[in-house]
Write an enzyme that holds these catalytic residues in place. Structure first.
Site, PDB file in Angstrom:
ATOM      1  N   GLU A   9      -1.076  -5.267   8.611  1.00 15.05           N
ATOM      2  CA  GLU A   9      -0.236  -4.696   9.657  1.00 15.05           C
ATOM      3  C   GLU A   9      -0.813  -4.972  11.038  1.00 15.05           C
ATOM      4  O   GLU A   9      -2.037  -4.879  11.230  1.00 15.05           O
ATOM      5  CB  GLU A   9      -0.120  -3.178   9.466  1.00 15.05           C
TER       6      GLU A   9
ATOM      7  N   ASP B 160       0.836  -1.207   0.000  1.00 16.15           N
ATOM      8  CA  ASP B 160       0.000   0.000   0.000  1.00 16.15           C
ATOM      9  C   ASP B 160       0.870   1.256   0.000  1.00 16.15           C
ATOM     10  O   ASP B 160       0.352   2.374  -0.064  1.00 16.15           O
ATOM     11  CB  ASP B 160      -0.999  -0.003   1.160  1.00 16.15           C
ATOM     12  N   SER B 161       2.199   1.076   0.010  1.00 15.66           N
ATOM     13  CA  SER B 161       3.114   2.201  -0.199  1.00 15.66           C
ATOM     14  C   SER B 161       2.821   2.853  -1.556  1.00 15.66           C
ATOM     15  O   SER B 161       3.242   3.983  -1.800  1.00 15.66           O
ATOM     16  CB  SER B 161       4.571   1.725  -0.140  1.00 15.66           C
TER      17      SER B 161
ATOM     18  N   GLU C 296       9.488  -3.978  10.366  1.00 14.55           N
ATOM     19  CA  GLU C 296       9.882  -2.673   9.809  1.00 14.55           C
ATOM     20  C   GLU C 296      10.317  -1.716  10.919  1.00 14.55           C
ATOM     21  O   GLU C 296       9.747  -1.706  12.014  1.00 14.55           O
ATOM     22  CB  GLU C 296       8.690  -2.060   9.037  1.00 14.55           C
TER      23      GLU C 296
ATOM     24  N   LYS D 134      -1.106  -9.403   2.990  1.00 12.29           N
ATOM     25  CA  LYS D 134      -0.353  -8.897   4.142  1.00 12.29           C
ATOM     26  C   LYS D 134      -1.229  -7.916   4.905  1.00 12.29           C
ATOM     27  O   LYS D 134      -1.995  -7.161   4.290  1.00 12.29           O
ATOM     28  CB  LYS D 134       0.938  -8.208   3.693  1.00 12.29           C
TER      29      LYS D 134
ATOM     30  N   ASP E 224      -1.135  -6.222  -0.203  1.00 14.14           N
ATOM     31  CA  ASP E 224      -1.490  -5.590   1.076  1.00 14.14           C
ATOM     32  C   ASP E 224      -2.997  -5.409   1.217  1.00 14.14           C
ATOM     33  O   ASP E 224      -3.670  -4.964   0.270  1.00 14.14           O
ATOM     34  CB  ASP E 224      -0.868  -4.189   1.146  1.00 14.14           C
TER      35      ASP E 224
HETATM   36  O1  KIV Z   1       3.543  -1.104   1.578  1.00 11.08           O
HETATM   37  C1  KIV Z   1       4.721  -1.513   1.496  1.00 11.08           C
HETATM   38  O2  KIV Z   1       5.419  -1.308   0.486  1.00 11.08           O
HETATM   39  C2  KIV Z   1       5.250  -2.273   2.618  1.00 11.08           C
HETATM   40  C3  KIV Z   1       6.713  -2.568   2.611  1.00 11.08           C
HETATM   41  C4  KIV Z   1       7.498  -1.356   2.807  1.00 11.08           C
HETATM   42  C5  KIV Z   1       7.072  -3.648   3.574  1.00 11.08           C
HETATM   43  O3  KIV Z   1       4.542  -2.615   3.503  1.00 11.08           O
END
Ligand code: KIV
Length: 272
Positions: free
Chosen positions: A116, A45-46, A183, A114, A84
């Site tokens: 968090e 989600d970056s 992280e 994924k 994510d």
């Molecule tokens: O969203 C993302 O790119 C991430 C990574 C930095 C681990 O969660």
């Protein structure tokens, strides 16, 4: 070179057997670039910040993540693709999380999702795993929650913080995650958690002792140069390369060097 695609169990089995190389991708061309070199390709989600120019990772929806997940699946054939779950799609209840995870899994064909969170998300991870969807955990600094935790703060700085990171890792592993991203965590804490855990710990701003490393590809190749965090190493300057190519194109259009008749249709090729 095509080999069978890695799945979550393959990644889990790599604990203690050499380091995992992981990167992000958000679209088909970048996915093609990283696929043959990486064990995990994360549709992170970056992308909210790196692709959409938002200030945090919180502005992307499930539909956006699914569209990018589909694009990355089209560009990969070897890596384990993880998508994510975005902010707002899984925190309300384990039932909400399963519905979101199922949509991502079914509509993209990815290998895992994924999310968090540590201890507080253990039940949610367990319920998603029980629904047959592999989960990559994410502990330590949590970008989706940074706003409410006083910004992007390194975790594990004091005894209580270190103990919390260890509890989070244990809880997410016990809940059935096949691997865990750690992280922005003090090195010795990340190293200790890696030694103690039974699943691969994938570091980002954590420790060289982790079982694998992940970076945002755009940071690493110089495509997102607004801000480079301490934990990023630049392996290229793709931004500069693209700007030069674009500059050359614009110059050639303006001075009449491009296109030539060779780029046109219905024109006989002249002999040199
Ligand atoms: O969203 C993302 O790119 C991430 C990574 C930095 C681990 O969660």
């Amino acid at each position: 070179m095509v080999t069978e695609r890695f799945n979550a169990s393959d990644i889990r089995a790599r604990k203690g057997r050499g380091r995992l190389a992981c990167l992000t991708a958000y679209d088909m061309p970048m996915a093609k670039c990283v696929d043959q070199h990486c064990d995990i390709v994360l549709v992170g989600d970056s992308l909210a910040m790196v692709v959409y120019g938002l200030e945090t990772t919180r502005g992307v929806t499930l539909d956006i993540m699914i569209a990018h997940g589909q694009a990355v699946m089209r560009g990969t054939e070897r890596a384990c693709v993880v998508v994510d779950l975005p902010h707002g799609s899984y925190e309300t209840s384990p039932a909400q999380a399963v519905i979101s995870a199922k949509r991502v899994f079914d509509e993209t064909g990815c290998q895992a999702v994924k999310l968090e969170g540590g201890e507080e998300m253990a039940e949610t991870v367990a319920v998603i795993v029980a629904a047959g969807i592999p989960v990559l955990g994410h502990i330590g600094l949590l970008p989706q929650k940074a706003e409410h935790r006083g910004g992007f703060k390194i975790q594990g700085k004091d005894d209580e913080g270190a103990a919390q990171v260890c509890r989070d890792a244990r809880a997410i592993e016990d809940a059935g995650a096949f691997a865990i991203v750690i992280e922005g965590t003090v090195e010795v804490v990340a190293r200790t958690v890696t030694e103690q855990s039974g699943v691969p710990m994938i570091g980002i701003g954590a420790s060289p002792a982790c079982d694998g490393q992940i970076l945002v590809t755009q940071d690493m190749v110089g495509l997102f140069a607004d801000f480079t965090p301490k934990f990023v190493k630049r392996y290229g300057d793709a931004g500069k390369m693209i700007a030069e190519a674009v500059g050359n194109y614009a110059d050639e259009v303006r001075n009449g060097q491009f296109p030539t008749l060779d780029h046109c249709f219905g024109v006989k090729k002249t002999k040199d």
